[in-house]
Design an enzyme around this catalytic site. Structure first.
Site, PDB file in Angstrom:
ATOM      1  N   ARG A  50      47.549 -14.037  21.711  1.00 20.81           N
ATOM      2  CA  ARG A  50      46.866 -12.798  21.480  1.00 20.81           C
ATOM      3  C   ARG A  50      46.650 -11.624  22.513  1.00 20.81           C
ATOM      4  O   ARG A  50      47.476 -11.572  23.401  1.00 20.81           O
ATOM      5  CB  ARG A  50      45.394 -13.256  20.611  1.00 20.81           C
ATOM      6  CG  ARG A  50      45.700 -14.071  19.615  1.00 20.81           C
ATOM      7  CD  ARG A  50      44.290 -14.480  18.992  1.00 20.81           C
ATOM      8  NE  ARG A  50      43.634 -13.431  18.471  1.00 20.81           N
ATOM      9  CZ  ARG A  50      42.143 -13.528  18.127  1.00 20.81           C
ATOM     10  NH1 ARG A  50      41.617 -14.627  18.616  1.00 20.81           N
ATOM     11  NH2 ARG A  50      41.560 -12.310  17.816  1.00 20.81           N
TER      12      ARG A  50
ATOM     13  N   PRO B  54      29.483 -17.053  19.767  1.00 22.40           N
ATOM     14  CA  PRO B  54      29.330 -16.059  18.960  1.00 22.40           C
ATOM     15  C   PRO B  54      30.392 -15.711  17.907  1.00 22.40           C
ATOM     16  O   PRO B  54      31.488 -15.980  17.988  1.00 22.40           O
ATOM     17  CB  PRO B  54      29.274 -14.736  20.041  1.00 22.40           C
ATOM     18  CG  PRO B  54      29.950 -15.487  21.109  1.00 22.40           C
ATOM     19  CD  PRO B  54      29.462 -16.932  21.226  1.00 22.40           C
ATOM     20  N   ASN B  55      29.969 -15.155  16.736  1.00 18.37           N
ATOM     21  CA  ASN B  55      30.727 -14.734  15.665  1.00 18.37           C
ATOM     22  C   ASN B  55      31.313 -15.670  14.807  1.00 18.37           C
ATOM     23  O   ASN B  55      32.086 -15.644  13.986  1.00 18.37           O
ATOM     24  CB  ASN B  55      31.812 -13.697  16.168  1.00 18.37           C
ATOM     25  CG  ASN B  55      31.197 -12.195  16.653  1.00 18.37           C
ATOM     26  OD1 ASN B  55      30.353 -11.887  16.158  1.00 18.37           O
ATOM     27  ND2 ASN B  55      31.463 -12.139  17.914  1.00 18.37           N
TER      28      ASN B  55
ATOM     29  N   GLU C 258      37.381 -28.244  24.848  1.00 18.26           N
ATOM     30  CA  GLU C 258      37.267 -26.861  24.436  1.00 18.26           C
ATOM     31  C   GLU C 258      38.220 -26.582  23.214  1.00 18.26           C
ATOM     32  O   GLU C 258      39.476 -27.070  23.386  1.00 18.26           O
ATOM     33  CB  GLU C 258      37.763 -25.732  25.558  1.00 18.26           C
ATOM     34  CG  GLU C 258      37.651 -24.311  25.140  1.00 18.26           C
ATOM     35  CD  GLU C 258      37.910 -23.714  26.424  1.00 18.26           C
ATOM     36  OE1 GLU C 258      37.206 -23.678  27.571  1.00 18.26           O
ATOM     37  OE2 GLU C 258      38.526 -22.510  26.309  1.00 18.26           O
TER      38      GLU C 258
ATOM     39  N   TYR D  59      41.649 -15.817  11.608  1.00 14.73           N
ATOM     40  CA  TYR D  59      40.840 -17.216  11.515  1.00 14.73           C
ATOM     41  C   TYR D  59      40.649 -17.902  10.248  1.00 14.73           C
ATOM     42  O   TYR D  59      40.039 -18.848  10.248  1.00 14.73           O
ATOM     43  CB  TYR D  59      39.410 -16.588  11.963  1.00 14.73           C
ATOM     44  CG  TYR D  59      39.289 -16.210  13.502  1.00 14.73           C
ATOM     45  CD1 TYR D  59      39.499 -17.021  14.437  1.00 14.73           C
ATOM     46  CD2 TYR D  59      38.759 -14.834  13.478  1.00 14.73           C
ATOM     47  CE1 TYR D  59      39.224 -16.276  15.705  1.00 14.73           C
ATOM     48  CE2 TYR D  59      38.681 -14.265  14.829  1.00 14.73           C
ATOM     49  CZ  TYR D  59      38.950 -15.068  15.837  1.00 14.73           C
ATOM     50  OH  TYR D  59      38.885 -14.593  17.255  1.00 14.73           O
TER      51      TYR D  59
ATOM     52  N   ALA E  39      34.114 -15.596  22.179  1.00 12.59           N
ATOM     53  CA  ALA E  39      34.391 -14.726  23.321  1.00 12.59           C
ATOM     54  C   ALA E  39      33.864 -15.184  24.929  1.00 12.59           C
ATOM     55  O   ALA E  39      34.085 -14.612  25.621  1.00 12.59           O
ATOM     56  CB  ALA E  39      33.957 -13.269  22.985  1.00 12.59           C
TER      57      ALA E  39
ATOM     58  N   ARG F  30      35.303 -13.339   8.779  1.00 16.06           N
ATOM     59  CA  ARG F  30      35.667 -12.660   9.982  1.00 16.06           C
ATOM     60  C   ARG F  30      37.142 -12.639  10.188  1.00 16.06           C
ATOM     61  O   ARG F  30      37.676 -13.667  10.072  1.00 16.06           O
ATOM     62  CB  ARG F  30      35.020 -13.524  11.210  1.00 16.06           C
ATOM     63  CG  ARG F  30      35.376 -12.840  12.569  1.00 16.06           C
ATOM     64  CD  ARG F  30      35.079 -13.788  13.642  1.00 16.06           C
ATOM     65  NE  ARG F  30      35.293 -13.550  14.746  1.00 16.06           N
ATOM     66  CZ  ARG F  30      35.492 -14.085  15.992  1.00 16.06           C
ATOM     67  NH1 ARG F  30      35.134 -15.293  15.717  1.00 16.06           N
ATOM     68  NH2 ARG F  30      35.680 -13.468  17.112  1.00 16.06           N
TER      69      ARG F  30
ATOM     70  N   ASN G   4      33.459 -24.820  21.223  1.00 13.15           N
ATOM     71  CA  ASN G   4      34.202 -23.241  20.892  1.00 13.15           C
ATOM     72  C   ASN G   4      33.312 -22.251  21.358  1.00 13.15           C
ATOM     73  O   ASN G   4      32.452 -21.886  20.681  1.00 13.15           O
ATOM     74  CB  ASN G   4      34.724 -23.190  19.492  1.00 13.15           C
ATOM     75  CG  ASN G   4      35.379 -21.797  19.222  1.00 13.15           C
ATOM     76  OD1 ASN G   4      35.522 -20.989  20.191  1.00 13.15           O
ATOM     77  ND2 ASN G   4      36.211 -21.861  18.262  1.00 13.15           N
TER      78      ASN G   4
ATOM     79  N   HIS H 136      39.832 -23.888  20.219  1.00 15.05           N
ATOM     80  CA  HIS H 136      39.795 -22.223  19.577  1.00 15.05           C
ATOM     81  C   HIS H 136      40.588 -22.418  18.225  1.00 15.05           C
ATOM     82  O   HIS H 136      41.781 -23.286  18.421  1.00 15.05           O
ATOM     83  CB  HIS H 136      40.661 -21.430  20.811  1.00 15.05           C
ATOM     84  CG  HIS H 136      39.874 -21.203  22.097  1.00 15.05           C
ATOM     85  ND1 HIS H 136      38.689 -20.617  22.147  1.00 15.05           N
ATOM     86  CD2 HIS H 136      39.780 -21.813  23.010  1.00 15.05           C
ATOM     87  CE1 HIS H 136      38.281 -20.712  23.243  1.00 15.05           C
ATOM     88  NE2 HIS H 136      38.997 -21.369  24.018  1.00 15.05           N
TER      89      HIS H 136
HETATM   90  C1  DQA Z   1      38.001 -17.950  19.623  1.00 12.97           C
HETATM   91  C2  DQA Z   1      38.717 -17.284  20.340  1.00 12.97           C
HETATM   92  C3  DQA Z   1      38.213 -16.098  21.124  1.00 12.97           C
HETATM   93  O1  DQA Z   1      39.027 -15.271  21.985  1.00 12.97           O
HETATM   94  C4  DQA Z   1      37.132 -15.166  20.287  1.00 12.97           C
HETATM   95  O2  DQA Z   1      36.529 -14.451  20.833  1.00 12.97           O
HETATM   96  C5  DQA Z   1      36.516 -16.217  19.291  1.00 12.97           C
HETATM   97  C6  DQA Z   1      37.163 -17.011  18.547  1.00 12.97           C
HETATM   98  C7  DQA Z   1      38.881 -19.107  18.368  1.00 12.97           C
HETATM   99  O3  DQA Z   1      38.447 -19.956  17.928  1.00 12.97           O
HETATM  100  O4  DQA Z   1      39.961 -18.769  18.257  1.00 12.97           O
HETATM  101  O5  DQA Z   1      35.253 -15.758  18.860  1.00 12.97           O
HETATM  102  O6  DQA Z   1      37.196 -19.003  20.368  1.00 12.97           O
END
Ligand code: DQA
Length: 141
Positions: free
Chosen positions: A105, A9-10, A96, A22, A75, A17, A72, A98
């Protein structure tokens, strides 16, 4: 060589964003960059803002034709046991990734329920993290 790159998501709004965290690179820029860097690898990109399609995408790695998964979960990393279970079922390496350094954070981002079933985690290196993960899958020992 076939690798799935699954984003949660997102991550579809990357670029717009929270650019201070990011950056301004979009998901489509990441896709283009990876395809350019690894022209011989079949890279398949999935993104969803919902849990189910991410689980379904992980299930596609069960058919024996996938060499590894870059995941990835956004959240969902921090609380989705369903995504964790799907990743645990995958026999090829799931890495995984990020973009941000989740450990630097908020407190809740320090917990990953998905990381224990993954081969490893790369965090805090932005787009380079995806490239490193693909390289690790290509050069598996
Ligand atoms: C994320 C880190 C997560 O905590 C966050 O909710 C994201 C992006 C990252 O790529 O840094 O959506 O996965």
């Amino acid at each position: 060589m076939r690798i799935l790159i699954i984003n949660g998501p997102n991550l579809d709004i990357l670029g717009k964003r929270e650019p201070k965290i990011y950056g301004t690179t979009t998901l489509s820029d990441i896709e283009k960059r990876l395809k350019k860097k690894f022209p011989k690898v079949k890279l398949e990109f999935y993104q969803s803002n919902s849990e189910g399609p991410i689980i379904d995408a992980l299930h596609t790695a069960l058919d024996g034709s996938v060499n590894g998964v870059v995941l990835n979960p956004g959240a969902f990393t921090h609380y989705s046991y369903a995504i964790r279970d799907a990743a645990a079922a995958v026999k090829v390496p799931v890495i995984e990734v990020h973009l941000s350094n989740v450990d630097a954070r908020e407190e809740f981002r320090r917990v990953s329920v998905t990381a224990p079933v993954c081969k490893g985690v790369i965090a805090g290196f932005g787009v380079r993290g995806y490239e490193l993960a693909v390289e690790l899958i290509i050069n598996q020992d």
